[in-house]
Design a protein around this motif. Structure first.
Motif, PDB file in Angstrom:
ATOM      1  N   ALA A   1      -9.231   2.195   1.443  1.00 17.30           N
ATOM      2  CA  ALA A   1      -8.009   2.678   2.090  1.00 17.30           C
ATOM      3  C   ALA A   1      -8.353   3.926   2.883  1.00 17.30           C
ATOM      4  O   ALA A   1      -9.383   4.568   2.640  1.00 17.30           O
ATOM      5  CB  ALA A   1      -6.926   2.994   1.060  1.00 17.30           C
ATOM      6  N   MET A   2      -7.498   4.261   3.819  1.00 19.92           N
ATOM      7  CA  MET A   2      -7.679   5.523   4.518  1.00 19.92           C
ATOM      8  C   MET A   2      -7.447   6.673   3.544  1.00 19.92           C
ATOM      9  O   MET A   2      -6.755   6.519   2.536  1.00 19.92           O
ATOM     10  CB  MET A   2      -6.729   5.611   5.711  1.00 19.92           C
ATOM     11  N   ASN A   3      -8.027   7.803   3.857  1.00 20.74           N
ATOM     12  CA  ASN A   3      -7.975   8.961   2.966  1.00 20.74           C
ATOM     13  C   ASN A   3      -6.573   9.274   2.458  1.00 20.74           C
ATOM     14  O   ASN A   3      -6.373   9.514   1.269  1.00 20.74           O
ATOM     15  CB  ASN A   3      -8.536  10.192   3.690  1.00 20.74           C
ATOM     16  N   ARG A   4      -5.586   9.253   3.357  1.00 14.73           N
ATOM     17  CA  ARG A   4      -4.231   9.650   2.975  1.00 14.73           C
ATOM     18  C   ARG A   4      -3.586   8.665   2.003  1.00 14.73           C
ATOM     19  O   ARG A   4      -2.630   9.002   1.313  1.00 14.73           O
ATOM     20  CB  ARG A   4      -3.343   9.825   4.207  1.00 14.73           C
ATOM     21  N   PHE A   5      -4.108   7.436   1.939  1.00 14.11           N
ATOM     22  CA  PHE A   5      -3.517   6.414   1.073  1.00 14.11           C
ATOM     23  C   PHE A   5      -4.371   6.091  -0.155  1.00 14.11           C
ATOM     24  O   PHE A   5      -3.915   5.362  -1.044  1.00 14.11           O
ATOM     25  CB  PHE A   5      -3.313   5.105   1.854  1.00 14.11           C
ATOM     26  N   PHE A   6      -5.592   6.606  -0.213  1.00 15.62           N
ATOM     27  CA  PHE A   6      -6.569   6.130  -1.195  1.00 15.62           C
ATOM     28  C   PHE A   6      -6.090   6.252  -2.639  1.00 15.62           C
ATOM     29  O   PHE A   6      -6.273   5.333  -3.442  1.00 15.62           O
ATOM     30  CB  PHE A   6      -7.894   6.880  -1.019  1.00 15.62           C
ATOM     31  N   ASP A   7      -5.482   7.354  -2.992  1.00 20.28           N
ATOM     32  CA  ASP A   7      -5.052   7.565  -4.383  1.00 20.28           C
ATOM     33  C   ASP A   7      -3.633   7.076  -4.658  1.00 20.28           C
ATOM     34  O   ASP A   7      -3.183   7.096  -5.803  1.00 20.28           O
ATOM     35  CB  ASP A   7      -5.154   9.052  -4.747  1.00 20.28           C
ATOM     36  N   ASN A   8      -2.939   6.640  -3.617  1.00 17.86           N
ATOM     37  CA  ASN A   8      -1.552   6.188  -3.788  1.00 17.86           C
ATOM     38  C   ASN A   8      -1.508   4.698  -4.121  1.00 17.86           C
ATOM     39  O   ASN A   8      -1.243   3.853  -3.263  1.00 17.86           O
ATOM     40  CB  ASN A   8      -0.744   6.466  -2.512  1.00 17.86           C
ATOM     41  N   ILE A   9      -1.776   4.392  -5.360  1.00 15.80           N
ATOM     42  CA  ILE A   9      -1.818   2.993  -5.777  1.00 15.80           C
ATOM     43  C   ILE A   9      -1.300   2.882  -7.210  1.00 15.80           C
ATOM     44  O   ILE A   9      -1.670   3.678  -8.080  1.00 15.80           O
ATOM     45  CB  ILE A   9      -3.253   2.422  -5.649  1.00 15.80           C
ATOM     46  N   ILE A  10      -0.422   1.919  -7.448  1.00 16.07           N
ATOM     47  CA  ILE A  10       0.172   1.745  -8.775  1.00 16.07           C
ATOM     48  C   ILE A  10      -0.564   0.646  -9.540  1.00 16.07           C
ATOM     49  O   ILE A  10      -1.381  -0.091  -8.971  1.00 16.07           O
ATOM     50  CB  ILE A  10       1.676   1.422  -8.669  1.00 16.07           C
ATOM     51  N   SER A  11      -0.257   0.521 -10.821  1.00 19.25           N
ATOM     52  CA  SER A  11      -0.991  -0.401 -11.698  1.00 19.25           C
ATOM     53  C   SER A  11      -0.920  -1.855 -11.226  1.00 19.25           C
ATOM     54  O   SER A  11      -1.913  -2.588 -11.297  1.00 19.25           O
ATOM     55  CB  SER A  11      -0.460  -0.285 -13.130  1.00 19.25           C
ATOM     56  N   THR A  12       0.237  -2.276 -10.739  1.00 23.37           N
ATOM     57  CA  THR A  12       0.367  -3.660 -10.262  1.00 23.37           C
ATOM     58  C   THR A  12      -0.549  -3.910  -9.069  1.00 23.37           C
ATOM     59  O   THR A  12      -1.193  -4.962  -8.972  1.00 23.37           O
ATOM     60  CB  THR A  12       1.823  -3.958  -9.852  1.00 23.37           C
ATOM     61  N   GLN A  13      -0.615  -2.940  -8.182  1.00 23.62           N
ATOM     62  CA  GLN A  13      -1.485  -3.072  -7.010  1.00 23.62           C
ATOM     63  C   GLN A  13      -2.957  -3.099  -7.415  1.00 23.62           C
ATOM     64  O   GLN A  13      -3.754  -3.838  -6.828  1.00 23.62           O
ATOM     65  CB  GLN A  13      -1.227  -1.921  -6.038  1.00 23.62           C
ATOM     66  N   LYS A  14      -3.309  -2.311  -8.417  1.00 29.15           N
ATOM     67  CA  LYS A  14      -4.689  -2.323  -8.915  1.00 29.15           C
ATOM     68  C   LYS A  14      -5.054  -3.715  -9.422  1.00 29.15           C
ATOM     69  O   LYS A  14      -6.165  -4.203  -9.191  1.00 29.15           O
ATOM     70  CB  LYS A  14      -4.853  -1.296 -10.038  1.00 29.15           C
ATOM     71  N   LYS A  15      -4.118  -4.332 -10.106  1.00 29.44           N
ATOM     72  CA  LYS A  15      -4.339  -5.682 -10.634  1.00 29.44           C
ATOM     73  C   LYS A  15      -4.577  -6.665  -9.492  1.00 29.44           C
ATOM     74  O   LYS A  15      -5.485  -7.504  -9.561  1.00 29.44           O
ATOM     75  CB  LYS A  15      -3.129  -6.109 -11.461  1.00 29.44           C
ATOM     76  N   TRP A  16      -3.785  -6.560  -8.437  1.00 27.86           N
ATOM     77  CA  TRP A  16      -3.948  -7.454  -7.284  1.00 27.86           C
ATOM     78  C   TRP A  16      -5.305  -7.250  -6.617  1.00 27.86           C
ATOM     79  O   TRP A  16      -5.943  -8.213  -6.185  1.00 27.86           O
ATOM     80  CB  TRP A  16      -2.823  -7.206  -6.278  1.00 27.86           C
TER      81      TRP A  16
END
Length: 282
Positions: free
Chosen positions: A100-115
């Motif tokens: 992801a781009m720097n500004r979005f890299f850490d903005n991820i929730i558990s469901t998205q991690k699973k995907w």
């Protein structure tokens, strides 16, 4: 011009007038090598922890305050001396493939991690960083990986649009880096740039009324201007003028942004006048 090797003719070595000390390939290589060295001085390896697999790794970024801004394109693409900062704005985990781009890299929730794990990581073959800089091909690969990740994790429209916008900037930078302006590959890159500009325009246009501001760091008037400019770049002058006029008459837009909008409006008028003249004379 005097033959540099004329003195050797008396030794039986004639027909040397066309000999070049440095051939064109060597000059090209020297030119690009100097650019690479200057670029390498402006970047460093920053440490990250992947929010998907918790792997620690390093990714190249531009040193803060080191690169000098020399201009901005009408679609807000920043241009710096000796480095295209756009190349270094995507972070990729070399183990699981999350990007992801720097500004979005850490903005991820558990469901998205699973995907990401189920659709990216399971097939990802790893990523190695060997060179001291990212060339355009490597940077494009990283951005497209970020875009695929954004699709898989069902990101906001604006994240996908912003990633597409950055890809258009990257493709334009790649064109500018080609010294031979008659290189046929430039047309290939121009076509790709237009395709991603259309995707960026579509995403920002849809996201404008569906998301809260600021969007990707932009306030409402800045994004209004950007949508207008993307409309122009993708051939929709009528729609472009509608968005630009909102900026020009706005009481909240800065004078600088209004000047940008007026400039783009003038570009449209000039282009339409030239087109009318061409049709008249054809």
């Amino acid at each position: 011009m005097k033959n540099l090797f004329s003195e050797l003719e008396q030794l039986g070595l004639s027909k040397l007038e066309d000999i070049q000390i440095y051939n064109q390939d060597e000059e090209e290589e020297k030119y690009y090598q100097e650019l690479r060295m200057k670029e390498a001085d402006l970047i460093y390896a920053k440490s990250y922890t992947c929010p998907v697999c918790e792997n620690g790794f390093k990714s190249k970024v531009v040193k803060t305050g080191k690169a000098r801004l020399v201009g901005t394109d009408t679609d807000l693409r920043p241009k710096y001396n000796y480095v295209d900062s756009i190349k270094y704005d995507v972070v990729v985990c070399p183990r699981c493939g999350y990007a992801a781009m720097n500004r979005f890299f850490d903005n991820i929730i558990s469901t998205q991690k699973k995907w990401i794990r189920e659709n990216i990581s399971v097939n990802f073959k790893g990523l190695k960083e060997n060179d001291d800089i990212y060339d355009y091909e490597e940077a494009l690969k990283r951005y497209k990986l970020a875009l695929i990740n954004a699709v898989v994790k069902k990101s906001k429209l604006s994240e996908k649009a912003y990633t597409c916008l950055k890809i258009t900037w990257l493709l334009r930078g790649q064109q500018e880096a080609i010294r031979k302006k008659d290189d046929p590959y430039i047309k290939v890159l121009q076509k790709q740039e237009l395709e991603f500009a259309q995707k960026a325009y579509q995403g920002f246009h849809q996201g404008f009324t569906k998301e809260s501001f600021p969007i990707c760091g932009m306030d409402e008037m800045t994004l209004t201007y950007l949508i207008g400019e993307l409309a122009r770049r993708t051939g929709d002058n009528e729609e472009s003028l509608k968005w630009l006029s909102k900026v020009i008459v706005s009481t909240s837009a800065s004078e600088r942004l209004k000047d940008r909008a007026r400039h783009v409006r003038d570009l449209i008028k000039i282009a339409e006048k030239a087109k009318a003249e061409e049709e008249k004379n054809s």
